[in-house]
Enzyme design. Structure first.
Site, PDB file in Angstrom:
ATOM      1  N   LYS A   1     -21.447 -36.107 -21.234  1.00 62.64           N
ATOM      2  CA  LYS A   1     -21.375 -35.630 -22.628  1.00 62.64           C
ATOM      3  C   LYS A   1     -21.880 -34.199 -22.711  1.00 62.64           C
ATOM      4  O   LYS A   1     -22.849 -33.840 -22.031  1.00 62.64           O
ATOM      5  CB  LYS A   1     -22.238 -36.527 -23.539  1.00 62.64           C
ATOM      6  CG  LYS A   1     -21.987 -38.008 -23.321  1.00 62.64           C
ATOM      7  CD  LYS A   1     -22.751 -38.900 -24.273  1.00 62.64           C
ATOM      8  CE  LYS A   1     -22.707 -40.346 -23.794  1.00 62.64           C
ATOM      9  NZ  LYS A   1     -23.741 -40.693 -22.789  1.00 62.64           N
TER      10      LYS A   1
ATOM     11  N   GLN B   1     -18.102 -42.743 -29.212  1.00 62.20           N
ATOM     12  CA  GLN B   1     -19.243 -43.552 -28.766  1.00 62.20           C
ATOM     13  C   GLN B   1     -20.299 -43.543 -29.860  1.00 62.20           C
ATOM     14  O   GLN B   1     -20.808 -42.480 -30.211  1.00 62.20           O
ATOM     15  CB  GLN B   1     -19.806 -42.981 -27.460  1.00 62.20           C
ATOM     16  CG  GLN B   1     -20.946 -43.809 -26.909  1.00 62.20           C
ATOM     17  CD  GLN B   1     -21.513 -43.283 -25.596  1.00 62.20           C
ATOM     18  OE1 GLN B   1     -22.697 -42.961 -25.504  1.00 62.20           O
ATOM     19  NE2 GLN B   1     -20.684 -43.192 -24.568  1.00 62.20           N
TER      20      GLN B   1
ATOM     21  N   HIS C   1     -21.430 -34.799 -27.549  1.00 58.16           N
ATOM     22  CA  HIS C   1     -22.497 -35.802 -27.690  1.00 58.16           C
ATOM     23  C   HIS C   1     -22.872 -36.072 -29.156  1.00 58.16           C
ATOM     24  O   HIS C   1     -23.034 -37.211 -29.560  1.00 58.16           O
ATOM     25  CB  HIS C   1     -23.720 -35.317 -26.903  1.00 58.16           C
ATOM     26  CG  HIS C   1     -24.635 -36.407 -26.449  1.00 58.16           C
ATOM     27  ND1 HIS C   1     -25.365 -36.333 -25.287  1.00 58.16           N
ATOM     28  CD2 HIS C   1     -24.953 -37.604 -27.000  1.00 58.16           C
ATOM     29  CE1 HIS C   1     -26.084 -37.426 -25.143  1.00 58.16           C
ATOM     30  NE2 HIS C   1     -25.860 -38.210 -26.175  1.00 58.16           N
TER      31      HIS C   1
ATOM     32  N   TYR D   1     -29.227 -36.061 -20.382  1.00 53.29           N
ATOM     33  CA  TYR D   1     -30.060 -37.070 -19.711  1.00 53.29           C
ATOM     34  C   TYR D   1     -30.724 -36.504 -18.453  1.00 53.29           C
ATOM     35  O   TYR D   1     -31.667 -37.101 -17.932  1.00 53.29           O
ATOM     36  CB  TYR D   1     -29.262 -38.319 -19.322  1.00 53.29           C
ATOM     37  CG  TYR D   1     -28.586 -39.052 -20.461  1.00 53.29           C
ATOM     38  CD1 TYR D   1     -28.858 -38.744 -21.790  1.00 53.29           C
ATOM     39  CD2 TYR D   1     -27.671 -40.063 -20.219  1.00 53.29           C
ATOM     40  CE1 TYR D   1     -28.225 -39.411 -22.829  1.00 53.29           C
ATOM     41  CE2 TYR D   1     -27.038 -40.740 -21.256  1.00 53.29           C
ATOM     42  CZ  TYR D   1     -27.316 -40.394 -22.560  1.00 53.29           C
ATOM     43  OH  TYR D   1     -26.673 -41.062 -23.570  1.00 53.29           O
TER      44      TYR D   1
ATOM     45  N   ASP E   1     -22.168 -44.286 -17.530  1.00 48.73           N
ATOM     46  CA  ASP E   1     -22.295 -43.397 -18.691  1.00 48.73           C
ATOM     47  C   ASP E   1     -23.524 -42.514 -18.518  1.00 48.73           C
ATOM     48  O   ASP E   1     -24.652 -43.007 -18.491  1.00 48.73           O
ATOM     49  CB  ASP E   1     -22.442 -44.242 -19.970  1.00 48.73           C
ATOM     50  CG  ASP E   1     -22.489 -43.370 -21.214  1.00 48.73           C
ATOM     51  OD1 ASP E   1     -21.423 -42.998 -21.711  1.00 48.73           O
ATOM     52  OD2 ASP E   1     -23.610 -43.048 -21.666  1.00 48.73           O
TER      53      ASP E   1
ATOM     54  N   ILE F   1     -29.350 -55.625 -14.367  1.00 50.41           N
ATOM     55  CA  ILE F   1     -28.074 -54.933 -14.113  1.00 50.41           C
ATOM     56  C   ILE F   1     -27.026 -55.978 -13.735  1.00 50.41           C
ATOM     57  O   ILE F   1     -25.909 -55.987 -14.247  1.00 50.41           O
ATOM     58  CB  ILE F   1     -28.259 -53.867 -12.995  1.00 50.41           C
ATOM     59  CG1 ILE F   1     -29.142 -52.722 -13.520  1.00 50.41           C
ATOM     60  CG2 ILE F   1     -26.914 -53.341 -12.499  1.00 50.41           C
ATOM     61  CD1 ILE F   1     -29.547 -51.701 -12.470  1.00 50.41           C
TER      62      ILE F   1
HETATM   63  N1  NAP Z   1     -24.096 -41.205 -27.332  1.00 49.25           N
HETATM   64  C1  NAP Z   1     -25.367 -41.305 -27.669  1.00 49.25           C
HETATM   65  O1  NAP Z   1     -25.871 -40.565 -28.525  1.00 49.25           O
HETATM   66  C2  NAP Z   1     -26.215 -42.361 -27.026  1.00 49.25           C
HETATM   67  C3  NAP Z   1     -27.459 -42.681 -27.590  1.00 49.25           C
HETATM   68  C4  NAP Z   1     -28.206 -43.688 -26.985  1.00 49.25           C
HETATM   69  C5  NAP Z   1     -27.709 -44.316 -25.845  1.00 49.25           C
HETATM   70  N2  NAP Z   1     -26.505 -43.956 -25.294  1.00 49.25           N
HETATM   71  C6  NAP Z   1     -25.958 -44.612 -24.070  1.00 49.25           C
HETATM   72  O2  NAP Z   1     -25.996 -46.017 -24.234  1.00 49.25           O
HETATM   73  C7  NAP Z   1     -26.803 -46.588 -23.211  1.00 49.25           C
HETATM   74  C8  NAP Z   1     -27.496 -47.835 -23.693  1.00 49.25           C
HETATM   75  O3  NAP Z   1     -28.280 -47.591 -24.827  1.00 49.25           O
HETATM   76  P1  NAP Z   1     -29.876 -47.731 -24.839  1.00 49.25           P
HETATM   77  O4  NAP Z   1     -30.408 -47.350 -23.510  1.00 49.25           O
HETATM   78  O5  NAP Z   1     -30.345 -46.991 -26.030  1.00 49.25           O
HETATM   79  O6  NAP Z   1     -30.143 -49.263 -25.177  1.00 49.25           O
HETATM   80  P2  NAP Z   1     -29.728 -50.723 -24.651  1.00 49.25           P
HETATM   81  O7  NAP Z   1     -28.778 -50.658 -23.516  1.00 49.25           O
HETATM   82  O8  NAP Z   1     -29.353 -51.485 -25.858  1.00 49.25           O
HETATM   83  O9  NAP Z   1     -31.125 -51.303 -24.168  1.00 49.25           O
HETATM   84  C9  NAP Z   1     -31.775 -50.830 -23.013  1.00 49.25           C
HETATM   85  C10 NAP Z   1     -33.137 -51.519 -22.930  1.00 49.25           C
HETATM   86  O10 NAP Z   1     -32.957 -52.939 -22.787  1.00 49.25           O
HETATM   87  C11 NAP Z   1     -33.531 -53.375 -21.586  1.00 49.25           C
HETATM   88  N3  NAP Z   1     -32.588 -54.373 -21.034  1.00 49.25           N
HETATM   89  C12 NAP Z   1     -31.411 -54.147 -20.408  1.00 49.25           C
HETATM   90  N4  NAP Z   1     -30.807 -55.293 -20.083  1.00 49.25           N
HETATM   91  C13 NAP Z   1     -31.614 -56.297 -20.510  1.00 49.25           C
HETATM   92  C14 NAP Z   1     -31.529 -57.695 -20.443  1.00 49.25           C
HETATM   93  N5  NAP Z   1     -30.485 -58.305 -19.887  1.00 49.25           N
HETATM   94  N6  NAP Z   1     -32.553 -58.428 -20.964  1.00 49.25           N
HETATM   95  C15 NAP Z   1     -33.615 -57.813 -21.536  1.00 49.25           C
HETATM   96  N7  NAP Z   1     -33.739 -56.480 -21.646  1.00 49.25           N
HETATM   97  C16 NAP Z   1     -32.746 -55.715 -21.117  1.00 49.25           C
HETATM   98  C17 NAP Z   1     -33.695 -52.146 -20.689  1.00 49.25           C
HETATM   99  O11 NAP Z   1     -34.815 -52.258 -19.863  1.00 49.25           O
HETATM  100  P3  NAP Z   1     -34.893 -51.866 -18.291  1.00 49.25           P
HETATM  101  O12 NAP Z   1     -34.108 -50.617 -18.064  1.00 49.25           O
HETATM  102  O13 NAP Z   1     -36.349 -51.672 -18.086  1.00 49.25           O
HETATM  103  O14 NAP Z   1     -34.342 -53.034 -17.525  1.00 49.25           O
HETATM  104  C18 NAP Z   1     -33.924 -51.068 -21.741  1.00 49.25           C
HETATM  105  O15 NAP Z   1     -35.283 -51.039 -22.137  1.00 49.25           O
HETATM  106  C19 NAP Z   1     -27.732 -45.441 -22.827  1.00 49.25           C
HETATM  107  O16 NAP Z   1     -28.367 -45.653 -21.595  1.00 49.25           O
HETATM  108  C20 NAP Z   1     -26.774 -44.296 -22.830  1.00 49.25           C
HETATM  109  O17 NAP Z   1     -25.977 -44.299 -21.655  1.00 49.25           O
HETATM  110  C21 NAP Z   1     -25.748 -42.989 -25.894  1.00 49.25           C
END
Ligand code: NAP
Length: 282
Positions: A77, A169, A110, A52, A47, A245
């Site tokens: 997006k 999403q 988006h 980004y 994604d 990951i």
């Molecule tokens: N459509 C939209 O508007 C929108 C908005 C926000 C996000 N997104 C998408 O959704 C994805 C995920 O959302 P997000 O990045 O906001 O939050 P998330 O996936 O809920 O959390 C990511 C955070 O958690 C940490 N993490 C990952 N796996 C972990 C684990 N197993 N144990 C402990 N910590 C862990 C990561 O750290 P490290 O990377 O340092 O390991 C990072 O700091 C985004 O990357 C993006 O692709 C879309």
């Protein structure tokens, strides 16, 4: 085919049930390595987004892998600064170049109501959607959808759309399920994808979750991602840490029972308040 590894979209396209999120994964070696690590441990869905700034790194990792392109699902997006028919086609062509591919598996609008188009967001979305539809018909997009759309944004889109969105999403995590949007999408056969599925990493010390993770012999991250899958949401966990990951993909070998599913749903939200898409300032 292991049924759990895929959801099926309304146009019958199979979509791998977990995606690597890449928001804040820095363009260059950080993002490329994260995608490479993910592909190596089994992810087949990445994604990304124009906003980004890392589509090039995603494309490079996909290209460098030995996995056939048609086994990898790439989502991007449409940027908040792009609306209009011609502008949208140009932006998608740029993404195709950066992603180094002939087609994109899924593209999403988006946000429904960017600040730049606040006065005419309905018309602006309608024109971009018309571009999505034409590129979908040409085969350059395999599926089209939206992100952060509430029912009223989707209803507005459907006034002129000839093809309904296949995906919405939205932000979902334990303790933070916007049920009105989710129910609406279910009724319309729109797959719900969960962004920030791990509550941006803020749920890891929740006592209910740590106890349940211990019970199932899993980590809190794995417990949460399994909860998403059993709820029918497609989670997009982001990480640039190789061990996380890998950990985040090892969620297909256990089942959470219904009582525990309910306990997970009721934890305290990791967020300060709801997302209000009509009030975003970007
Ligand atoms: N459509 C939209 O508007 C929108 C908005 C926000 C996000 N997104 C998408 O959704 C994805 C995920 O959302 P997000 O990045 O906001 O939050 P998330 O996936 O809920 O959390 C990511 C955070 O958690 C940490 N993490 C990952 N796996 C972990 C684990 N197993 N144990 C402990 N910590 C862990 C990561 O750290 P490290 O990377 O340092 O390991 C990072 O700091 C985004 O990357 C993006 O692709 C879309």
């Amino acid at each position: 085919m292991n049924q759990e590894l895929y959801f099926t979209l309304s146009n019958k396209v199979s979509i791998p049930s977990i995606a690597l999120g890449t928001w804040l994964s820095e363009n260059g070696p950080v993002a490329t390595n994260a995608v490479t690590d993910a592909l190596n441990v089994g992810y087949r869905h990445i994604d990304t987004a124009m906003m980004y700034g890392n589509e090039e790194s995603v494309g490079t990792a996909v290209k460098q892998s030995s996995i056939p392109r048609n086994e990898i699902f790439i989502t991007t997006k449409l940027s908040n600064i792009v609306r209009g028919y011609k502008e949208t086609i140009e932006a998608i062509n740029k993404s195709l170049k950066l992603l180094q591919t002939d087609y994109i598996d899924l593209i999403l609008i988006h946000w429904p109501n960017p600040i730049m188009f606040r006065d005419n967001w309905k018309e602006a979305n309608a024109e971009s959607w018309r571009a999505f539809e034409d590129m979908y018909k040409e085969g350059k997009l395999r599926a089209i959808g939206v992100s952060n759309f509430e029912p009223h944004h989707i209803e507005a889109l459907l006034e002129t759309a000839t093809i309904a969105p296949m995906v919405n999403q939205i932000r979902i995590s334990p303790g933070d399920e916007p049920s009105e949007i989710i129910e609406y999408c279910k009724e319309k056969n729109i797959l719900v994808e969960a962004y920030s599925p791990l509550g941006k990493g803020k749920l890891m010390n929740d006592k209910v979750l740590t106890d349940l993770a211990e019970k199932y012999g899993k980590t809190v991250g794995q417990l949460i991602l399994r909860w998403h899958l059993q709820k029918g949401y497609l989670p997009l966990p982001k990480s640039v840490t190789p061990s996380r990951i890998k950990e985040n993909y090892e969620v297909f070998d256990f089942v959470i029972d219904q009582n525990d599913m309910d306990l997970i749903s009721k934890v305290e939200s990791p967020f300060d308040g709801p997302i209000i898409p009509d009030e975003i300032t970007f």
